[in-house]
Scaffold this motif. Structure first.
Motif, PDB file in Angstrom:
ATOM      1  N   THR A  68      34.091   2.387  51.955  1.00  0.00           N
ATOM      2  CA  THR A  68      33.578   3.751  52.097  1.00  0.00           C
ATOM      3  C   THR A  68      34.718   4.763  52.109  1.00  0.00           C
ATOM      4  N   HIS A  71      36.050   5.228  48.647  1.00  0.00           N
ATOM      5  CA  HIS A  71      35.058   5.973  47.869  1.00  0.00           C
ATOM      6  C   HIS A  71      35.157   7.467  48.172  1.00  0.00           C
ATOM      7  N   MET A  72      35.295   7.803  49.450  1.00  0.00           N
ATOM      8  CA  MET A  72      35.407   9.214  49.844  1.00  0.00           C
ATOM      9  C   MET A  72      36.726   9.808  49.378  1.00  0.00           C
ATOM     10  N   LYS A  75      36.547  10.814  45.674  1.00  0.00           N
ATOM     11  CA  LYS A  75      35.831  12.078  45.438  1.00  0.00           C
ATOM     12  C   LYS A  75      36.700  13.282  45.820  1.00  0.00           C
ATOM     13  N   ILE A 105      31.112  17.933  45.204  1.00  0.00           N
ATOM     14  CA  ILE A 105      30.905  16.578  45.721  1.00  0.00           C
ATOM     15  C   ILE A 105      29.494  16.441  46.289  1.00  0.00           C
ATOM     16  N   GLU A 106      28.811  15.413  45.848  1.00  0.00           N
ATOM     17  CA  GLU A 106      27.503  15.016  46.364  1.00  0.00           C
ATOM     18  C   GLU A 106      26.521  16.189  46.463  1.00  0.00           C
ATOM     19  N   ASP A 117      28.040  11.310  42.793  1.00  0.00           N
ATOM     20  CA  ASP A 117      29.249  11.389  43.622  1.00  0.00           C
ATOM     21  C   ASP A 117      29.952  12.714  43.402  1.00  0.00           C
ATOM     22  N   CYS A 118      30.147  13.091  42.144  1.00  0.00           N
ATOM     23  CA  CYS A 118      30.813  14.357  41.823  1.00  0.00           C
ATOM     24  C   CYS A 118      30.190  14.964  40.576  1.00  0.00           C
ATOM     25  N   GLU A 130      30.509   9.033  38.700  1.00  0.00           N
ATOM     26  CA  GLU A 130      30.140   8.055  39.719  1.00  0.00           C
ATOM     27  C   GLU A 130      31.306   7.095  39.922  1.00  0.00           C
ATOM     28  N   LYS A 132      32.521   3.369  41.381  1.00  0.00           N
ATOM     29  CA  LYS A 132      32.009   2.028  41.710  1.00  0.00           C
ATOM     30  C   LYS A 132      33.085   1.240  42.429  1.00  0.00           C
ATOM     31  N   GLU A 154      31.117   6.328  34.804  1.00  0.00           N
ATOM     32  CA  GLU A 154      31.290   5.527  36.019  1.00  0.00           C
ATOM     33  C   GLU A 154      32.702   4.962  36.017  1.00  0.00           C
TER      34      GLU A 154
END
Length: 593
Positions: A68, A71-72, A75, A105-106, A117-118, A130, A132, A154
């Motif tokens: 996580t 992932h953050m 972004k 973002i989001e 995601d963006c 996106e 992954k 992606e």
């Protein structure tokens, strides 16, 4: 290499911002929470022996915090650098850098009810991005993006660490770690190629039609040659979109039958290499499975074979009936009353269905080979038969390149030309059709005369004496008369196309006409006709004023007073065609007693 869960170095501060462990107070004074489970974290940033990191409470079962956090981070970095490397396209096979004016973002899309995601904005356009790590964009979301015609990519960040430079490098440079979910330019380019291909196909239609006619005989005993729908001249993706895989229970599944729900998803595996595959979607192929890791040794040819085997076994195990179908020899039902019956030509092949379940077959197994999929096959047998031997088993092989099988094995050889036929193997009450080897009929099968097709030569002699030969195929009941010509039919017990000799057949026909006193031109079988420098000359043209080149005359003499039969030629022709039989029309009236 992926970070371990214990080495979480980014967390959320009290304002919801990502912070590094070295930029906060030590211990619980950091006032940080886990980006995954949102529980309080203990910052350990004063030690010298271990890597500084955030720690959960001892009884925490949180999993995926590092994922996580990465992932953050991805972004936030994209929003900061406002640039991304696009996947390859036909016009840009090495990709290209796209610069954004702004990145959000989001942002929730209320119309589609999706949250990318963006979103990167440039000129008057936008691109969804996106990221992954473990799970790619799910098929349902992918489908909505494609149907809405939203350009979207992606990016695979599964090999990234919690290092901003490492993530930035992935976003801007690693071409292999990204793919298009949808791109309008790609779709437009492919449509143009498709239109050009159709135009080219239309221009060559006449040439192709002749080739198709030549293939009719070869395709007679195979499945319908459906158009291969999965191969395209597509530079960025020309692989087979596989619609079949096996689930965790070893059951074969169709990607188009899988329903998206909130339950824990199944894992799916390739039918060939057994590696895990993921469910994907695009607007050209719909739902399909693809390898999570590249496997060049898992070929499409093997996939067709193994998918067919799993489907056949599933059908055998789940359906009350299991029909196989193959062509069997049926002789003419008039064989006992027909003067002209010949068991070598008076027959036809017709498909016959057999229900193996009704014949007490109850076991179906896939025999795998460790060497290559071409050596795998299915066996169907019966557990109820006592003293079972090898002759009671039935072997089913797919796309076999070998048409020579041991005489003690009953084999059904099935052709699966492309993936589009695979779902037909599952249809209820449908039969598995193939070429049969070493299946013996216990009793003779019959067919009506109208269904028995024979090959024959048809001779036509017109009123001016010219002769023509045609090779025809018909049933004896459908041979038509033409009262303006003499129609004779030569029935042979071998393939006419292998014995076709126009000049010899003409002479054979003339010998028959001479014997039966028919009025035709007999020059070809006359003793006085000699070959001279590629021309046939009547040697009596000087003394008897006959035509010098009688075969070139438009009106040949039908009753020449100087004709003499060439007996040496007669003996040679009669011996050559001793297995022929001439039947003069009406054919059918002469075939019954």
């Amino acid at each position: 290499m992926k970070e371990k869960e214990a080495n979480l170095i980014y967390a959320l501060d009290k304002n919801g911002n990502l912070v590094h462990v070295d930029n906060v107070n030590n211990g619980l004074k950091c006032e940080c929470v886990c980006p995954k489970c949102k529980s309080k974290l203990n910052a350990k940033n004063e030690g010298t022996k271990k890597i500084h990191h955030f720690a959960h409470k001892a009884d925490s079962d949180c999993q995926g915090a590092v994922e996580t956090a990465i992932h953050m981070l991805a972004k936030e970095i994209l929003q900061e650098i406002k640039s991304v490397l696009l996947p390859s396209t036909p016009n840009f096979p090495n990709g290209r850098i796209l610069d954004f004016d702004n990145v959000e973002i989001e942002i929730f899309d209320r119309k589609l009810k999706l949250r990318p995601d963006c979103i990167g904005y440039y000129e008057d356009k936008k691109l969804w991005i996106e990221f992954k790590y473990t799970h790619e964009v799910d098929p349902k979301k992918r489908k909505e993006i494609i149907l809405a015609h939203i350009d979207c990519i992606e990016i695979d960040i599964s090999n990234c660490t919690q290092d901003k430079d490492n993530i930035k490098e992935c976003i801007l440079n690693d071409l292999e770690k990204r793919e298009w979910i949808y791109n309008e330019d790609n779709i437009r380019e492919e449509k143009n190629k498709s239109q050009n291909h159709k135009s080219h196909t239309h221009d060559n239609k006449r040439d192709n039609s002749l080739a198709n006619e030549d293939n009719i005989r070869e395709e007679k005993n195979t499945f319908p040659d459906y158009k291969d729908f999965y191969t395209r001249d597509n530079k960025w993706d020309n692989s087979l979109k596989r619609i079949f895989a096996i689930d965790e229970n070893g059951i074969i599944v169709n990607s188009n039958d899988i329903k998206n729900n909130d339950e824990k998803p199944f894992k799916y595996y390739c039918v060939v290499c057994k590696q895990e595959v993921s469910l994907s979607y695009n607007n050209l192929d719909g739902y399909f499975f693809k390898h999570m890791e590249n496997n060049s040794s898992c070929t499409d040819e093997c996939y067709l074979i193994k998918a067919s085997e799993y489907l056949i076994k599933y059908k055998f195990d789940t359906q009350k009936k299991f029909l196989i179908s193959f062509e069997q020899r049926h002789i003419c039902s008039k064989n006992e009353i027909c003067d002209n019956y010949n068991d070598k030509i008076c027959y036809t092949y017709k498909s016959v269905d057999y229900d193996l379940k009704d014949l007490n077959y109850d076991l179906c197994e896939i025999i795998d080979s460790n060497s290559h999929c071409q050596n795998s096959y299915l066996t169907i047998s019966s557990s109820q038969r006592k003293n079972q031997n090898i002759n009671s088993e039935i072997y089913i092989v797919i796309n076999s390149k070998n048409n020579s099988f041991p005489s003690n094995k009953r084999v059904l050889d099935i052709d699966i030309k492309n993936q589009k036929y695979l779902p037909y193997l599952m249809l209820k009450e449908s039969s598995i059709n193939g070429r049969a080897y070493n299946f013996k009929n216990k009793k003779q099968s019959y067919s009506c005369p109208e269904e028995v097709k024979i090959n024959y030569f048809q001779f036509k002699s017109s009123s001016n004496g010219t002769i023509n030969i045609e090779i025809k195929t018909s049933s004896c009941t459908n041979i038509k008369s033409n009262h303006d010509t003499i129609n004779l039919y030569i029935i042979e017990n071998q393939d006419l196309y292998d014995k076709y000799d126009y000049d010899s057949l003409i002479k054979y026909f003339l010998l028959y006409c001479h014997k039966t006193n028919k009025s035709v031109r007999f020059c070809e079988i006359c003793f006085f006709l000699k070959d001279n420098n590629f021309s046939s000359i009547c040697t009596r043209y000087k003394t008897k004023s006959t035509p010098k080149y009688p075969l070139k005359e438009k009106t040949a003499p039908l009753e020449c007073p100087y004709f003499r039969l060439n007996t040496q030629l007669k003996n040679h022709i009669e011996y050559k065609y001793k297995n022929f039989k001439i039947i003069e029309y009406p054919f059918f009236e002469q075939t019954t007693k």
